[in-house]
Motif scaffolding. Structure first.
Motif, mmCIF file in Angstrom:
data_model
loop_
_atom_site.group_PDB
_atom_site.id
_atom_site.type_symbol
_atom_site.label_atom_id
_atom_site.label_comp_id
_atom_site.label_asym_id
_atom_site.label_seq_id
_atom_site.Cartn_x
_atom_site.Cartn_y
_atom_site.Cartn_z
ATOM 1 N N LYS A 193 0.877 -1.088 -0.014
ATOM 2 C CA LYS A 193 0.092 -0.142 0.078
ATOM 3 C C LYS A 193 0.711 1.222 -0.039
ATOM 4 O O LYS A 193 0.550 2.005 -0.599
ATOM 5 N N SER A 194 1.984 1.218 0.648
ATOM 6 C CA SER A 194 2.862 2.417 0.734
ATOM 7 C C SER A 194 3.347 2.620 -0.505
ATOM 8 O O SER A 194 3.705 3.680 -1.177
ATOM 9 N N ALA A 195 3.751 1.562 -1.293
ATOM 10 C CA ALA A 195 4.199 1.551 -2.802
ATOM 11 C C ALA A 195 3.289 2.081 -3.517
ATOM 12 O O ALA A 195 3.554 3.088 -4.470
ATOM 13 N N ASP A 231 2.739 2.362 -17.911
ATOM 14 C CA ASP A 231 2.827 0.995 -16.796
ATOM 15 C C ASP A 231 4.107 1.307 -16.137
ATOM 16 O O ASP A 231 5.267 1.464 -16.780
ATOM 17 N N TYR A 232 4.005 1.518 -14.953
ATOM 18 C CA TYR A 232 5.138 1.752 -13.985
ATOM 19 C C TYR A 232 4.668 1.269 -12.705
ATOM 20 O O TYR A 232 3.783 0.713 -12.349
ATOM 21 N N GLY A 233 5.722 1.286 -11.748
ATOM 22 C CA GLY A 233 5.491 1.067 -10.336
ATOM 23 C C GLY A 233 6.739 1.623 -9.483
ATOM 24 O O GLY A 233 7.724 1.963 -9.686
ATOM 25 N N ALA A 234 6.198 1.562 -8.042
ATOM 26 C CA ALA A 234 7.429 2.143 -7.124
ATOM 27 C C ALA A 234 7.830 1.016 -5.988
ATOM 28 O O ALA A 234 6.731 0.110 -6.095
ATOM 29 N N ARG A 235 8.941 0.683 -5.742
ATOM 30 C CA ARG A 235 9.063 0.137 -4.804
ATOM 31 C C ARG A 235 9.703 0.791 -3.414
ATOM 32 O O ARG A 235 10.306 1.701 -3.498
ATOM 33 N N VAL A 236 9.018 0.377 -2.350
ATOM 34 C CA VAL A 236 9.089 0.813 -1.206
ATOM 35 C C VAL A 236 9.230 -0.188 0.034
ATOM 36 O O VAL A 236 8.618 -1.121 0.078
ATOM 37 N N ASP A 237 10.478 -0.070 0.622
ATOM 38 C CA ASP A 237 10.574 -0.936 1.774
ATOM 39 C C ASP A 237 10.614 -2.509 1.089
ATOM 40 O O ASP A 237 10.445 -3.516 1.975
ATOM 41 N N GLY A 238 11.340 -2.666 0.020
ATOM 42 C CA GLY A 238 11.310 -4.053 -0.637
ATOM 43 C C GLY A 238 10.059 -4.416 -1.468
ATOM 44 O O GLY A 238 10.203 -5.429 -1.644
ATOM 45 N N TYR A 239 8.963 -3.708 -1.355
ATOM 46 C CA TYR A 239 7.959 -4.219 -1.873
ATOM 47 C C TYR A 239 7.350 -3.111 -3.031
ATOM 48 O O TYR A 239 7.298 -2.098 -2.871
ATOM 49 N N ASN A 240 6.768 -3.885 -4.093
ATOM 50 C CA ASN A 240 6.284 -2.977 -5.194
ATOM 51 C C ASN A 240 4.812 -2.820 -5.525
ATOM 52 O O ASN A 240 3.809 -3.737 -5.029
#
Length: 359
Positions: free
Chosen positions: A143-145, A217-226
């Motif tokens: 959710k943070s990602a 089409d994209y994504g973020a990784r936060v604290d190891g999760y996507n």
């Protein structure tokens, strides 16, 4: 039950007494991180009948002592990696040992694994099944990602206009992700006009033009999760055909999300969306699976909503729902959300508007 206790239980179910996991320059970083909490790029994890060990080099001695409870076995110049692994397994009485064959090259197997002096058994399924089922803490990280990714996209929309290139848009979006503390989940996809029909199109120097679709089409990784998100926008007024195709994809995605539930067969969920696209006359233009598992990797664990997955999607999984229609030399449309399959209900983790947005 802790993660390592759960892992040991599954080893015992397979009749295995140990396990070796190899991660070289992030070749298997996610599984190493998942099992040991160590986030470095080089590690060999060894689970024996009596202990858990991490072999790494001097770059990571301090980091390993901070991040993981596995016992550090220093790897120094001149050491033979196979000897370090073999000695641990022999001293701790491990005879039948599992490993992840999907992450091991033939050369590495010949050089290290076949010389360990133990019986080796492919056991990829253990971590794939474990990683498929997320804990509440893992869901919060995803959710943070999502928040980072969606805030970045919202800001990026202010810069999308005729004359900007696809590369310009990708660079702005990636900058906005980084300024919010995220990293890229994967290489950003930006396609406009006919290039939006390239399913995994690399951003080019093509300039955006009025009346075109822009697919991101994209994504973020936060604290190891996507996170993994796709939206398709119209730059100026769309044609009737563009509107029609967008509505078909929108309805297909909506129906799939409504049908999704823990226990549904992956191929059956794919068919919900595929049948709508097929009935609208665009079946040949939707060639990929409806979605994949998401977590520490963008294709995480096993299974998903694909024609080839005849297994049920387990409670705890996060699956992308991303139908698309791609008309060669014209345009493409894809809408993608991240969906959590809870015990009793599903939850859409992504929030960005899915209605056709005209920029």
């Amino acid at each position: 039950m802790s993660r390592i206790e759960q892992f040991r239980s599954k080893l015992a179910e397979m009749g295995l007494e140990g396990f070796v996991l190899y991660n070289y320059e992030s070749s298997n970083k996610s599984s190493s991180w998942y099992l040991s909490d160590f986030s470095g790029s080089f590690s060999v994890l060894v689970v024996s009948p009596v202990g858990e060990y991490i072999i790494t080099d001097s770059r990571y001695y301090t980091q390993a002592s901070i991040e993981t409870g596995f016992k550090l076995i220093p790897y120094k110049s001149g050491d033979e990696l196979k000897d370090l692994i073999s000695n641990i397994l022999k001293n701790d009485g491990a005879g039948k040992v599992g490993f992840e064959e999907d992450t091991i090259s033939h050369g590495l197997y010949k050089r290290v694994f076949e010389n360990l002096g133990v019986e080796l058994f492919p056991a990829d399924v253990i971590l794939k099944e474990m990683r498929m089922v997320k804990t509440p803490q893992e869901i919060e990280k995803i959710k943070s990602a999502v928040v980072v990714a969606e805030e970045a996209l919202l800001e990026t929309l202010n810069y999308i206009r005729p004359g900007k290139s696809e590369e310009d848009i990708a660079a702005i979006l990636e900058h906005e992700i980084r300024t919010r503390g995220g990293y890229l989940a994967f290489d950003t996809i930006v396609g406009s006009g006919p290039r939006s029909a390239v399913v995994h199109g690399k951003p080019s120097d093509k300039k955006l033009r009025e009346g075109e679709f822009v697919l991101i089409d994209y994504g973020a990784r936060v604290d190891g999760y996507n996170s993994d998100i796709t939206r398709t926008f119209s730059l100026g007024s769309p044609s009737e055909e563009m509107i029609k195709v967008y509505e078909v994809v929108y309805e297909a995605q909506k129906a799939a999300k409504e049908a999704a539930r823990a226990g549904i067969i992956g191929s059956d969920l794919h068919e919900v969306a595929a049948s709508i696209i097929r009935q609208a006359g665009y079946g040949e233009y939707f060639g990929h699976g409806l979605g994949h598992s998401l977590g520490m990797d963008t294709h995480d664990g096993s299974g998903g909503a694909s024609p080839s997955n005849k297994n049920p999607i387990p409670a705890g999984a996060v699956i992308t729902i991303e139908p698309g229609i791609y008309l060669p030399e014209k345009f493409g449309v894809r809408i993608e959300d991240d969906l959590y399959f809870g015990e009793d209900k599903t939850e859409v983790l992504t929030n960005f508007d899915r209605e056709l947005k005209i920029l």
